[in-house]
Scaffold this motif. Structure first.
Motif, PDB file in Angstrom:
ATOM      1  N   UNK A  37      34.183  51.829  34.595  1.00 39.69           N
ATOM      2  CA  UNK A  37      35.265  51.505  34.762  1.00 39.69           C
ATOM      3  C   UNK A  37      35.616  50.169  34.175  1.00 39.69           C
ATOM      4  N   UNK A  38      36.847  49.663  33.929  1.00 41.80           N
ATOM      5  CA  UNK A  38      37.105  48.514  33.411  1.00 41.80           C
ATOM      6  C   UNK A  38      37.028  47.444  34.331  1.00 41.80           C
ATOM      7  N   UNK A  39      36.695  46.123  34.094  1.00 45.71           N
ATOM      8  CA  UNK A  39      36.821  45.024  34.957  1.00 45.71           C
ATOM      9  C   UNK A  39      38.104  44.432  35.245  1.00 45.71           C
ATOM     10  N   UNK A  59      37.859  49.138  38.623  1.00 48.33           N
ATOM     11  CA  UNK A  59      38.850  49.982  38.810  1.00 48.33           C
ATOM     12  C   UNK A  59      38.991  51.114  37.882  1.00 48.33           C
ATOM     13  N   UNK A  60      39.235  52.088  38.102  1.00 46.11           N
ATOM     14  CA  UNK A  60      39.392  53.526  37.229  1.00 46.11           C
ATOM     15  C   UNK A  60      40.318  52.887  36.024  1.00 46.11           C
ATOM     16  N   UNK A  61      41.502  52.366  36.372  1.00 43.80           N
ATOM     17  CA  UNK A  61      42.642  52.040  35.594  1.00 43.80           C
ATOM     18  C   UNK A  61      42.438  50.515  35.053  1.00 43.80           C
ATOM     19  N   UNK A  62      41.540  49.979  35.521  1.00 40.84           N
ATOM     20  CA  UNK A  62      41.297  48.311  35.025  1.00 40.84           C
ATOM     21  C   UNK A  62      42.264  47.395  35.724  1.00 40.84           C
ATOM     22  N   UNK A  76      35.303  49.067  42.592  1.00 41.39           N
ATOM     23  CA  UNK A  76      34.037  48.807  42.768  1.00 41.39           C
ATOM     24  C   UNK A  76      33.597  47.197  42.978  1.00 41.39           C
ATOM     25  N   UNK A  77      33.138  46.671  43.995  1.00 45.27           N
ATOM     26  CA  UNK A  77      32.944  45.260  44.158  1.00 45.27           C
ATOM     27  C   UNK A  77      31.451  44.961  43.984  1.00 45.27           C
ATOM     28  N   UNK A  78      31.091  44.216  42.964  1.00 45.10           N
ATOM     29  CA  UNK A  78      29.930  43.874  42.457  1.00 45.10           C
ATOM     30  C   UNK A  78      29.366  42.486  42.770  1.00 45.10           C
ATOM     31  N   UNK A 180      41.372  35.769  41.073  1.00 45.22           N
ATOM     32  CA  UNK A 180      40.456  35.983  39.925  1.00 45.22           C
ATOM     33  C   UNK A 180      39.978  37.429  39.968  1.00 45.22           C
ATOM     34  N   UNK A 181      39.524  37.882  41.077  1.00 42.95           N
ATOM     35  CA  UNK A 181      39.018  39.190  41.252  1.00 42.95           C
ATOM     36  C   UNK A 181      40.029  40.368  40.955  1.00 42.95           C
ATOM     37  N   UNK A 182      41.222  39.954  41.338  1.00 42.03           N
ATOM     38  CA  UNK A 182      42.310  40.946  41.380  1.00 42.03           C
ATOM     39  C   UNK A 182      43.119  41.004  40.024  1.00 42.03           C
ATOM     40  N   UNK A 183      42.637  39.997  39.243  1.00 45.56           N
ATOM     41  CA  UNK A 183      43.263  39.883  37.922  1.00 45.56           C
ATOM     42  C   UNK A 183      44.450  38.967  37.937  1.00 45.56           C
ATOM     43  N   UNK A 184      44.799  38.111  38.841  1.00 37.95           N
ATOM     44  CA  UNK A 184      45.886  37.400  38.679  1.00 37.95           C
ATOM     45  C   UNK A 184      45.989  36.071  37.808  1.00 37.95           C
ATOM     46  N   UNK A 185      44.744  35.797  37.581  1.00 42.35           N
ATOM     47  CA  UNK A 185      44.122  34.674  36.895  1.00 42.35           C
ATOM     48  C   UNK A 185      43.746  34.873  35.533  1.00 42.35           C
ATOM     49  N   UNK A 186      44.298  36.053  34.947  1.00 40.88           N
ATOM     50  CA  UNK A 186      43.966  36.341  33.626  1.00 40.88           C
ATOM     51  C   UNK A 186      45.033  36.226  32.549  1.00 40.88           C
TER      52      UNK A 186
END
Length: 186
Positions: A37-39, A59-62, A76-78, A180-186
């Motif tokens: 899965x994409x990060x 997540x499957x869709x990134x 997936x939380x690593x 950052x984890x959920x992609x809001x800071x990217x």
């Protein structure tokens, strides 16, 4: 400060990937899929000069779907730990985070018993990964450079959501980490 470090460490349940089941636990059909899965996002948890862990959400869709349901789809939380953390301390910090999020003590006392049978003694460099289908999930433990071992499974959707709420809830103690984890800071 030790309590803070433990809290931070309990937020760190994720990592990298190579699976060789060494458990009798039946895993969801997500076993091998999550590794590709994409990060969605990643974040480091540090306190002063101390590195606690690095976490990554896949997540499957990134992407992570924001909404009232914290786990509306598989994720997936690593967490890769950057210091030793005892199981006892990890449990204590998990409970502390649940209290912060407003869960009732009778709820997290029951959940603590379940996680006590899952959480390992963490050493620097170990990785713990939680893979959820959205309502249940599996914990994988990577000890050092060894492959993954399934260390437990969560079938209780309420516990599944409460565990992930530590990192993904808008009310988390660490909102910048969540962003950052959920992609809001990217």
């Amino acid at each position: 400060m030790k309590g803070f470090i433990t809290a931070v460490a309990s937020l760190a349940l994720s990592s990298v990937l190579s699976i060789s089941h060494a458990s009798d636990v039946d895993s969801p059909k997500l076993d091998d899929q999550w590794q590709s899965w994409p990060t969605v996002g990643s974040a480091d948890l540090d306190f002063l000069f101390f590195d606690i862990y690095t976490s990554e959400l896949k997540a499957p869709q990134g992407s992570y779907q924001l909404g009232d349901d914290l786990t509306p789809h598989p994720v997936a939380l690593s967490i890769v730990y950057e210091r030793d953390i005892s199981k006892k301390h990890l449990l204590k910090e998990t409970k502390k985070q649940w209290a912060h999020l407003g869960y009732k003590e009778e709820q997290f006392t029951r959940w603590e018993r379940k996680l006590a049978g899952i959480y390992p003694e963490i050493k620097k460099g170990d990785r713990l990964v939680y893979v959820t289908s959205g309502d249940s999930g599996v914990f994988y433990y990577f000890k050092g450079n060894q492959g993954a071992t399934v260390v437990g499974e969560i079938q209780d959707e309420e516990l599944n959501d409460a565990f992930l709420a530590i990192w993904l809830s808008p009310n988390t103690e660490y909102p910048d980490h969540r962003a950052s984890l959920i992609g809001m800071n990217q």
